[in-house]
Write an enzyme that holds these catalytic residues in place. Structure first.
Site, PDB file in Angstrom:
ATOM      1  CB  THR A  34      -0.818   0.134   1.336  1.00 58.29           C
ATOM      2  OG1 THR A  34      -0.194  -0.402   2.547  1.00 58.29           O
ATOM      3  CG2 THR A  34      -1.923  -0.994   1.038  1.00 58.29           C
ATOM      4  CG  ASP A  35       5.375   1.275   0.612  1.00 58.20           C
ATOM      5  OD1 ASP A  35       4.918   0.478  -0.163  1.00 58.20           O
ATOM      6  OD2 ASP A  35       6.395   0.943   1.465  1.00 58.20           O
ATOM      7  CG  ASP A 170      10.707  -1.934   4.056  1.00 56.63           C
ATOM      8  OD1 ASP A 170       9.444  -2.049   4.497  1.00 56.63           O
ATOM      9  OD2 ASP A 170      10.985  -2.743   3.085  1.00 56.63           O
TER      10      ASP A 170
HETATM   11  C1  GLA Z   1       8.907  -4.125   0.799  1.00 56.90           C
HETATM   12  C2  GLA Z   1       9.174  -2.660   0.243  1.00 56.90           C
HETATM   13  C3  GLA Z   1       8.034  -1.952   1.073  1.00 56.90           C
HETATM   14  C4  GLA Z   1       6.622  -2.305   0.945  1.00 56.90           C
HETATM   15  C5  GLA Z   1       6.620  -3.960   1.236  1.00 56.90           C
HETATM   16  C6  GLA Z   1       5.327  -4.424   1.051  1.00 56.90           C
HETATM   17  O1  GLA Z   1       9.337  -4.627   2.276  1.00 56.90           O
HETATM   18  O2  GLA Z   1      10.406  -2.437   0.526  1.00 56.90           O
HETATM   19  O3  GLA Z   1       8.222  -0.465   0.650  1.00 56.90           O
HETATM   20  O4  GLA Z   1       6.196  -2.087  -0.380  1.00 56.90           O
HETATM   21  O5  GLA Z   1       7.513  -4.599   0.434  1.00 56.90           O
HETATM   22  O6  GLA Z   1       4.348  -3.753   1.821  1.00 56.90           O
END
Ligand code: GLA
Length: 384
Positions: A34-35, A170
């Site tokens: 979703t980010d 993250d």
């Molecule tokens: C990875 C990416 C994040 C996010 C997640 C899924 O960790 O680095 O930015 O998109 O996947 O939610």
């Protein structure tokens, strides 16, 4: 222990001593993929991460040693100086992105680092590494970079030096993490709120499938492209203000059903539902309604497995097993394509669930899953 191990190598390679910095890996209660769609996420930093001993060296070059990999690298600050080892590119990328953001203020340094966040398990070891170095360099050189920009420097490192078009979750969790609190983050505005998370009578635990799929980053980037394709179609269908899938209501998605591929449609359907689930989980937490939190986690797993297609047989197995055991909530965590499930388990079911998961997973796949109880901890910091 980790500190001693790092210091030993620092002394061996560079002599003397430097300052210690650390940052964390992360969990995410709900809100996956979703980010980068401008939606919400709900992560927290954990007690596993990266640690580095660092000292300015009075030159314009960086010398760095990875204690865990028993490898070292040296580079300068020009694009053509990019190191070939992938672990060193994270550090090089952070340096280059700081220069792009702040001008040529960076100075050479020596560093040794190690970590205890498992690699490729969906707990963001790379964000922990980026955040450790971004935070440390800002602090040591007094650059005055705010925390939002530190997180973006890590994200842009992934985009420009590591080939992953990731969102901000993250790096944000790794920089902003706070012991005992999850962070509800609006990834469009970067407005955030800490939610103290002490679910009375429950525990959070990760079950690591120990599966790591090759080509996960290209599959991840393709998911992102699907989302952007649907946004473009919705814009063209008379909604020019739409910026992200966050802005797309289910009926707007329906309008473009015939104009995008069935696959892209499924991807968007998952994301739109997932953004709503984060909001629902936050509301449920305000009422201490862990039943609803858990039910939403299972819905996320189903969506990630069937619509977004980022699960795998091992993770589906762990999810089914959790459901059979009566675990309150369970789902694949992080980007997918391997890694962990995150499980919300009642205290009185915990031992039984873990024992059964270890036994049955080993019988089916020939190796045990790793078990990581979640401890929500602080993010980037200088160590005393
Ligand atoms: C990875 C990416 C994040 C996010 C997640 C899924 O960790 O680095 O930015 O998109 O996947 O939610």
């Amino acid at each position: 222990m980790m500190k001693e191990k790092i210091h030993e190598q620092f002394q061996k390679h560079f002599g003397g001593s430097g300052d210690f910095y650390a940052s964390a890996g992360r969990i995410n209660l709900i809100g996956e993929h979703t980010d980068y769609n401008g939606g919400f996420v709900f992560p927290g930093a954990i007690d596993k991460g990266m640690m580095a001993e660092i000292r300015l060296n009075g030159t314009d070059r960086v010398r760095v040693c990875s204690v865990d990999l028993n490898d070292s690298a040296e580079f300068g600050f020009r694009e053509e100086d990019a190191p070939s080892a992938s672990w060193a590119r994270y550090i090089f990328g952070v340096c280059m992105e700081i220069i792009k953001s702040r001008g040529p203020l960076l100075k050479g340094f020596d560093a040794a680092f190690a970590g205890d966040v498992p690699l490729g398990a969906g707990m963001s070891s790379s964000a922990a590494l980026e955040s450790t170095f971004a935070f440390a360099l800002d602090d040591m050189l007094g650059l005055g970079i705010d925390k939002f920009e530190l997180a973006r420097i890590g994200q842009r490192t992934e985009h420009n030096y590591c080939g992953v078009k990731c969102g901000i979750m993250d790096q944000f969790a790794s920089i902003f993490g706070k012991a005992g609190s999850l962070i509800r983050l609006d990834c469009r505005s970067l407005e955030y709120r800490y939610y103290p998370f002490h679910p009375h009578g429950y525990r959070l635990v990760l079950l690591d499938s120990a599966v790591k799929h090759e080509l996960a980053s290209s599959a991840y980037n393709r998911r992102r492209t699907s989302c952007e394709t649907v946004v473009a179609a919705v814009k063209a269908a008379g909604h020019p203000w739409v910026e992200f899938l966050r802005d797309v209501r289910p009926e707007m998605l329906e309008e473009v059903r015939g104009k995008v591929s069935a696959e892209d449609y499924m991807r968007a359907e998952y994301v739109i539902e997932e953004i709503q689930r984060v909001i629902d989980v936050c509301d449920a937490l305000e009422r201490d309604d862990y039943g609803t939190v858990g039910a939403k986690m299972y819905e996320t797993h189903h969506g990630m497995s069937r619509l977004y297609e980022v699960s795998c047989p091992e993770l589906d197995f762990l999810n089914d097993l959790a459901r059979e055991c009566g675990v309150t909530g369970s789902r694949v965590m992080g980007g997918g394509f391997g890694g962990c499930t995150i499980n919300l388990v009642k205290d009185n079911l915990y031992d039984e669930f873990i024992a059964k998961a270890v036994r049955e997973y080993a019988a089916r796949f020939g190796h045990e899953p790793k078990i990581y109880p979640v401890v929500i901890s602080d993010g980037a910091r200088k160590l005393e």
